[in-house]
Motif scaffolding. Structure first.
Motif, short mmCIF file in Angstrom:
data_model
loop_
_atom_site.label_atom_id
_atom_site.label_comp_id
_atom_site.label_asym_id
_atom_site.label_seq_id
_atom_site.Cartn_x
_atom_site.Cartn_y
_atom_site.Cartn_z
N THR A 143 0.84 -1.20 0.00
CA THR A 143 0.00 0.00 0.00
C THR A 143 0.88 1.25 0.00
O THR A 143 2.02 1.23 0.46
CB THR A 143 -0.95 0.06 1.22
OG1 THR A 143 -0.16 0.33 2.38
CG2 THR A 143 -1.70 -1.23 1.40
N PHE A 154 0.56 3.54 1.79
CA PHE A 154 0.71 3.92 3.18
C PHE A 154 1.90 3.21 3.82
O PHE A 154 2.37 3.62 4.88
CB PHE A 154 -0.58 3.54 3.91
CG PHE A 154 -0.67 4.07 5.30
CD1 PHE A 154 -0.78 5.43 5.52
CD2 PHE A 154 -0.62 3.22 6.39
CE1 PHE A 154 -0.87 5.93 6.80
CE2 PHE A 154 -0.71 3.71 7.68
CZ PHE A 154 -0.84 5.07 7.89
N GLY A 200 1.98 -0.37 4.12
CA GLY A 200 1.65 -1.73 4.55
C GLY A 200 1.50 -2.66 3.35
O GLY A 200 1.82 -2.28 2.22
N ARG A 201 1.03 -3.85 3.63
CA ARG A 201 0.75 -4.81 2.57
C ARG A 201 -0.67 -5.30 2.73
O ARG A 201 -1.16 -5.46 3.84
CB ARG A 201 1.66 -6.04 2.71
CG ARG A 201 2.92 -5.99 1.90
CD ARG A 201 3.68 -7.30 2.00
NE ARG A 201 3.38 -8.19 0.89
CZ ARG A 201 3.76 -7.96 -0.35
NH1 ARG A 201 4.44 -6.86 -0.65
NH2 ARG A 201 3.47 -8.81 -1.31
N ARG A 202 -1.31 -5.57 1.60
CA ARG A 202 -2.62 -6.21 1.73
C ARG A 202 -2.88 -7.09 0.51
O ARG A 202 -2.20 -6.99 -0.49
CB ARG A 202 -3.71 -5.17 1.88
CG ARG A 202 -3.90 -4.29 0.66
CD ARG A 202 -5.33 -3.79 0.68
NE ARG A 202 -5.57 -2.65 -0.16
CZ ARG A 202 -6.40 -2.69 -1.22
NH1 ARG A 202 -7.01 -3.79 -1.56
NH2 ARG A 202 -6.60 -1.58 -1.93
N GLY A 237 -3.05 -1.69 5.39
CA GLY A 237 -1.95 -2.48 5.95
C GLY A 237 -1.39 -1.90 7.23
O GLY A 237 -0.20 -2.02 7.50
N VAL A 238 -2.24 -1.25 8.03
CA VAL A 238 -1.80 -0.62 9.28
C VAL A 238 -1.17 -1.65 10.23
O VAL A 238 -0.19 -1.39 10.91
CB VAL A 238 -2.98 0.11 9.97
CG1 VAL A 238 -2.63 0.51 11.41
CG2 VAL A 238 -3.40 1.33 9.15
N ASP A 295 0.73 -4.04 9.73
CA ASP A 295 2.16 -4.26 9.48
C ASP A 295 3.03 -3.24 10.20
O ASP A 295 4.22 -3.45 10.37
CB ASP A 295 2.47 -4.16 7.98
CG ASP A 295 1.86 -5.31 7.22
OD1 ASP A 295 1.65 -6.39 7.83
OD2 ASP A 295 1.57 -5.14 6.02
N LEU A 296 2.43 -2.11 10.56
CA LEU A 296 3.20 -1.02 11.13
C LEU A 296 3.11 -0.97 12.66
O LEU A 296 3.79 -0.18 13.29
CB LEU A 296 2.74 0.31 10.53
CG LEU A 296 2.85 0.38 8.99
CD1 LEU A 296 2.11 1.61 8.46
CD2 LEU A 296 4.30 0.41 8.56
#
Ligand code: SF4
Ligand code: SF4
Ligand SMILES: [Mg+2]
Ligand SMILES: [Mg+2]
Ligand SMILES: [Mg+2]
Ligand SMILES: [Mg+2]
Ligand SMILES: [Mg+2]
Ligand SMILES: [Mg+2]
Ligand SMILES: [Mg+2]
Ligand SMILES: [Mg+2]
Ligand SMILES: [Mg+2]
Ligand SMILES: [Mg+2]
Lengths: 341, 382, 77, 341, 382, 77
Positions: free
Chosen positions: D321, D323, D325-327, E47-48, E50-51
């Motif tokens: 993403t 942002f 992250g990964r999805r 994908g929050v 992951d953080l």
């Protein structure tokens, strides 16, 4: 992963939305039924090898109501109709494509039956269904299912058939009884309210057409008298060839129950659709050979020479009535509506 | 098909044709009006004309129910069909008839009106029962044949207490039309359209019997032969007319004895009398206003009368001025006299009602006899 | 006027209905306008109703008259 | 003979009944617009000569509502959609067939516009419409008009594209901005109630596809991301090839107004349809060449490398993403409905 | 997109992630419930997860309006939609939710029911105006966000005197649900689902304000941070919760200050109060009957209340026994605990409501995080 | 819960309506729940209604706090 049941589910919008439901339907229904090495459901096109030469291509949309009728269904109709249009071009049909436009709510069991029937008809005709497409439209924006098939085949060496080819002196042949399909369908349609034992003549004519061309290589043209019946086909030929055509009512093969149903409805069997009959225009010298070839084929046992081509600046189609008079056989005007007066 | 094929046998046709050739007086014409479109249709469809002596001339009468309906009434039906919430149903042939401004029920349907074809008045009742939210109007047209089925439907609707079923009644009466034709100035005064005899209605007579025609034979001194609709019926009846004319008789004869009795169908007549009453006057296309020539619903059935339930105003009918239907319908012209015939006006693009039904004279000429039409026109011009 | 066909009664049904047959095409029609009917007789059918009956003797007589005419012509030729 | 006016008439049942009305419509509208020596309106099939080799065939039904939308209409869509499916097979599209299923009441003026648009699109794509069919269904049994086109073309020597060909290490390219077609159509659909200046990207991709193949002859496969959008195509490829695919959100070309409309509707542009974009899977060594070729073509100026193929026993498509992250990027489930919550 | 992209900037995300890593106490877990599906959606879509530091565990709450609607109510809506003459309209997500016997509104539509998707209550009003012959029912669902638009529609319908428009009201209240969760035996008694803090609703709070949460913080000694729905909002709010927990505070803080005030939207609240009144009790999926947790129409609007116009009997709901939605909805299980997850139950074939909406925990796991789901399950099993 | 977007008012319309814009996508929404609005301000839009307003100062403050955090991290690395 659970799947919609083909026994009691219905087609939903998601079956056409490009997601897993659609992929499932394609794999578990279409690919399973039509399956061949070209149709994997994974590609948006089929690749097939084609020998050099002339290719005949034809497309037709099928919109019959009801979807199932005595002697056939929209599936067998969609296969045979296009096989026939290719065969009428003097070609050996080899492959079909099919496009389904399905109304939301169609029982999956009905769709399965239709697809199985297509697969059977394709097998019987010796053609492969090589690629296809599925769309789903909202309830009330379709009519169960519409199927468009496109077919192609290789045109025979030396054969060149065209509606423009008819010449004065040629004979007009029909391969069997007229009006069976139309009467079978009308009889199963709500509102028409009559019953017969007539079944649709829906059949693939490539074998019969090949037999005619073998026996009568100078055959000018062939046509399947579908919508508009024999009258429409003869008028189209007369106009395209710039000739007149004269037929004899007495020579027309018509089943009594078809005649009876037409009598009740006030319709003329000349305008009623066929789906397993062909009209051939053949030079007089080869007419008997063509007739014999037809009669020797299981789909042509009731074949007959029904008329001949003449000169006519008006390009009229006329008929010697069984009663002893003459009359025109004009194009159909509008739809053929049951006559009450 | 028993009683069908029997009366289409070509051998008998040849015998009848030979007999006529023998019996006609070559020095005169036989101008015979077939009142019914059914006869017109049979004459063209089976090629009967080819078998008649050349001095027997068939004149087409007004006996085609869709042909004689005036445009004002059709316009009213079309306007009704276009109303929100209304489902209008009628018999097939009516759908294509052109009203004002090239409108038709079929066009109205294509443009969104809910128009249905029914094969029987029972289908109309069923439509009303199946669609309780809609006002189902049966657009009733026709002569004495279609009137009893409408009467039955009204009695059924009354018994069932249907609140959403009405009839837009346009049923008309054959004898009134024949009287009108015989009294028409063209008939009385102009030699050109003198009529020597009539083929009388087949199926209308099944209902009303042969007796109502006695009056014409006596009053107007014209022979009448009630004739079946099969081609041999028509030919035999023509022979019977030729004989009456040759012998100077003016009687009502019945060729169609297998179905027509002097009194007709008493039950059907009673049912019609129970449901309908005569209108003082009704407009016919081609004939104008004809007194006591049509039915309307009796007060008992007022609740089922579309003309009373809906506010139906007859508009100004826009007749196509060049259309010769009015003359053709009273035997004063033949289709090929019309400048539009086969050009602007075809069964595909009918401009007048006579081009619509298979029983309309123009449609019959066009569909079954176009080639012969040209010489016929010249004949007429002679 | 008005399209009607002579058809044979193949089955008498409840509620003033009958199944008729013409050349193998069957249809259910109302007999309310003609009263009770019996299997085998011929009705004149119009817009789903029997309007009348075919009198077989009269039909025979008409056909006989035509046949006579034909015989006459035959003899003359 | 008088004819229905193409300015103010509507399609009636008789236009599909096989009589003169139908013949007129075919001659005066279809043949007039598509006219070429193969399409005379007189035959039920077209005969064309075809060189020996492999033929790519594809069929699609088009059911878009509304029929006219910013940037196109069902006619141009029907031509381009099938041209593209043929081109994605590595073939040069040469001919199309078309089948019309028309709802009674369609204004003839609309039909004329659609047919003219098809003719224009076919000309632009360099294909001929060689045969067709017309059916009319009753009001309430259709939706204006459905068009099924079938196309064929000759497959390039040595080229063999397939959804099964993707290999770990390959790059994923898209030829331009995503979601334009879907947003343009939704924006013109009643009930969606938003406006943008976005127009459909509807275009024929045969030129662009040829440019890619010229520049990157080892290209594994091409696909046009139509129904179900980029997400559907990538999932199909991952499954057919038995690989995983990873894309970077930041690399995806998406117009701000498309992003805005999706934001308002709660939709994901990855699932929104395109009609003038292609996805190509290209070996890493040729990826830059393919990208340059795309960008040099007017239909590929926004092209981008958006991801790569990897090994994955689950055949998942995943996204880095923007942002950080990964999805997962899963198949679409059911229809994509506007999200309110 | 201003106020959108700003709160999705990856650079800030990295900074927040680093801050959290620095500030968390490695010796403890932070079990944070995001009440809202909007937060669940953001966490997965961007994908929050992951953080976040590995000891920050997000627990999904019941804040997805379609998820918490009990099957009995949905069954009633489906039955209503199937009635002759009824057009049922609702928001898109609701159409796919499975009721008893695998029925859904979408299936009912495929089988012939007149079910429409609307994007706004104004569309529902228009539908009623455009279809005077049909009974148009708006199937109203949702929390305090969707309630004011329904109130507006009811006032408009009243002003227009619409006779064919009703609302099937299923609006529910957030504070009641949170109280219920905090009072749930699992929360009170079982260590396994102890919650250390709450992400408070974003858009609900725009309407009701931040003030209603004060009670929880005080009564249950749990920190609450009202959090926006953009991923940076979520991360910043998590950091704020970590700090409160680390500092032993239990306050209501507002991260989403750009839209949420202490008092909320007074006009909207007044409109809601005018139109609706509290039900004594209402069933929530997963939570059971919760007192004073939902609205019904006031008597003044009785004519517009579908439950009063139609005879709507709640049937026996057929819950899928194996579906863990009820537990998931109160934070007592995670999607991968369910035996059906990803096997029989997928977004394509949802067996429970949590698999339908993008805000449902199961759907979010499946669509955006399936790969991570497997390890997550193991974690849970530890 | 409940999907809503912050969108700029581009046009104030009669009848408590306003046209809003998000990235070039426009929509007409009801402002009846928020009272009079002015061009240029940002509304929080949900199912066709503005539910609230975006306070630009507060938004700025939140972003500033984030930027500060970022600067801190930057400094530390
Ligand atoms: S040809 Fe047409 S216009 Fe002329 S009289 Fe006949 S119906 Fe009327
Ligand atoms: S995975 Fe499906 S069945 Fe299991 S809890 Fe979630 S919604 Fe229910
Ligand atoms: Mg064809
Ligand atoms: Mg065909
Ligand atoms: Mg396709
Ligand atoms: Mg054909
Ligand atoms: Mg109407
Ligand atoms: Mg395709
Ligand atoms: Mg395609
Ligand atoms: Mg065709
Ligand atoms: Mg494609
Ligand atoms: Mg309903």
């Amino acid at each position: 992963m659970k799947h919609a049941s083909f026994e009691n589910g219905v087609v939903e919008m998601s079956h056409g939305a490009g997601g897993r439901d659609m992929a499932d339907l394609i794999q578990r229904l279409f690919v399973a039924a039509f399956g061949n090495d070209l149709l994997t459901g994974e590609e948006d096109q089929a690749i097939l090898s084609f020998p050099a030469g002339r290719m005949a291509v034809s497309t037709d949309g099928f919109v019959v109501s009801p979807l199932f009728f005595p002697g056939g269904d929209i599936g067998s109709l969609a296969v045979n109709g296009t096989v026939n249009d290719v065969a009428m071009g003097g070609a050996d049909p080899v492959a079909l494509t099919c496009s389904f436009i399905i109304e939301e709510g169609l029982p999956l069991a009905d769709l399965s039956r239709i697809v199985a029937s297509m697969a059977g008809a394709a097998r019987a005709a010796g053609v492969r269904i090589v690629t296809g497409d599925t769309k789903v439209v909202e309830r009330g924006k379709g009519d169960g299912v519409f199927i468009t098939t496109t077919g192609f085949g290789q045109v025979r060496e030396g054969v060149s058939l065209s509606a423009r080819n008819a010449q004065p002196g040629d004979k007009v042949l029909v391969s069997g009884t007229l009006g069976d399909h139309g009467v079978a369908v009308m009889g199963s349609r709500e509102g028409f309210d009559f019953q017969t034992d007539i079944v649709s003549d829906c059949a693939a004519l490539n074998g019969l057409a090949a037999a005619v061309l073998d026996a009568a290589p100078s055959t000018r043209l062939m046509r399947d008298p579908t919508r508009g019946g024999l009258a429409a086909v003869l008028n189209e030929i007369a106009e395209a060839s710039g000739v007149g055509i004269s037929i004899a009512e007495e020579a027309l093969p018509i089943r009594p129950a078809v005649a009876g149903a037409c009598e009740i409805l006030g319709l003329d069997p000349l305008y009623v659709a066929n789906e397993g009959k062909l009209v051939a225009i053949v030079p007089a010298a080869e007419a008997e050979a063509a007739l014999s070839a037809m009669r020797a084929h299981p789909l042509g046992i009731d074949a007959a020479i029904v008329g001949e081509v003449g000169e006519d600046p008006d390009h009229f189609v006329e008929m010697e009535t069984a009663f002893g008079g003459r009359r025109m056989v004009d194009w159909i005007a509008g739809e053929q509506l049951p006559r009450i007066c | 098909m028993k009683y069908v094929d029997d009366f289409r046998a070509p051998r008998m046709a040849r015998a009848l044709a030979a007999r006529m050739r023998d019996e006609v007086n070559p020095d005169r014409d036989y101008r015979l009006m077939e009142f019914c479109g059914g006869h017109t249709h049979a004459i063209f469809r089976y090629g009967v004309k080819d078998l008649l002596p050349s001095n027997v001339r068939m004149i087409h009468g007004p006996g085609c129910p869709v042909c004689v309906l005036p445009i004002t009434r059709l316009d009213m039906a079309i306007a009704l069909a276009r109303r929100e919430g209304v489902t209008l149903c009628t018999y097939g042939d009516m759908l294509r008839v052109p009203g004002s401004r090239k409108q038709s029920l079929l066009k109205a349907r294509a443009e969104g009106a809910d128009v249905r074809m029914v094969g029987s008045t029972m289908d109309a009742i069923k439509l009303a029962e199946d669609n309780p939210d809609r006002q189902v109007v049966f657009f009733a047209i026709g002569f004495e044949t279609t009137t009893p089925p409408t009467a039955v439907a009204l009695k059924v609707a009354e018994a069932k207490g249907l609140r959403n079923f009405t009839v837009f009644c346009n049923h008309v009466l054959t004898p009134a039309a024949i009287t009108n034709i015989l009294e028409a100035p063209e008939i009385r005064d102009m030699d050109a359209v003198e009529i020597d005899g009539f083929l009388g209605p087949a199926h209308v007579s099944v209902v009303i019997g042969s007796q109502p025609y006695d009056y014409f034979a006596e009053e107007f001194r014209k022979p009448v032969v009630i004739a079946g609709f099969e081609p041999l019926d028509v030919m035999q009846s023509i022979l019977m007319l030729i004989r009456q004319i040759n012998e100077g008789r003016a009687e009502v004869e019945n060729q169609y004895t297998r179905a027509v009795t002097p009194a007709g169908n008493a039950a059907a007549k009673a049912m019609v009398a129970e449901v309908f009453e005569l209108r003082r006057s009704f407009e016919w296309r081609g004939l104008g206003h004809v007194p006591y020539s049509a039915f309307r619903l009796r007060d008992r059935f007022a609740d089922f009368d579309a003309e009373r339930r809906f506010d139906m105003q007859p508009g100004r009918a826009m007749e196509n001025k060049a259309c010769d239907c009015p003359k053709i319908l009273r035997g004063a012209a033949i289709p090929t006299d019309c400048k539009l015939f086969g050009k602007q006006c075809t069964p595909q693009t009918p401009l007048g009602s006579c081009m619509v039904s298979d029983e309309g004279a123009c449609a019959a000429y066009f569909k079954y006899g176009r080639r012969r039409a040209a010489p016929a026109r010249m004949e007429a011009a002679e | 006027m008005c399209h009607a066909v002579p058809a044979r009664v193949t089955r008498v049904l409840d509620g003033d209905l009958a199944e008729i047959d013409l050349g193998g095409a069957r249809k259910t029609v109302s007999t309310v306008l003609v009263g009770p009917v019996i299997e085998g007789e011929f009705l004149l059918v119009h817009v789903g109703y029997a309007l009348g009956r075919i009198d077989p003797d009269e039909a025979e007589a008409t056909l006989a008259a035509l046949a006579e005419l034909d015989a006459l012509e035959e003899a003359r030729s």
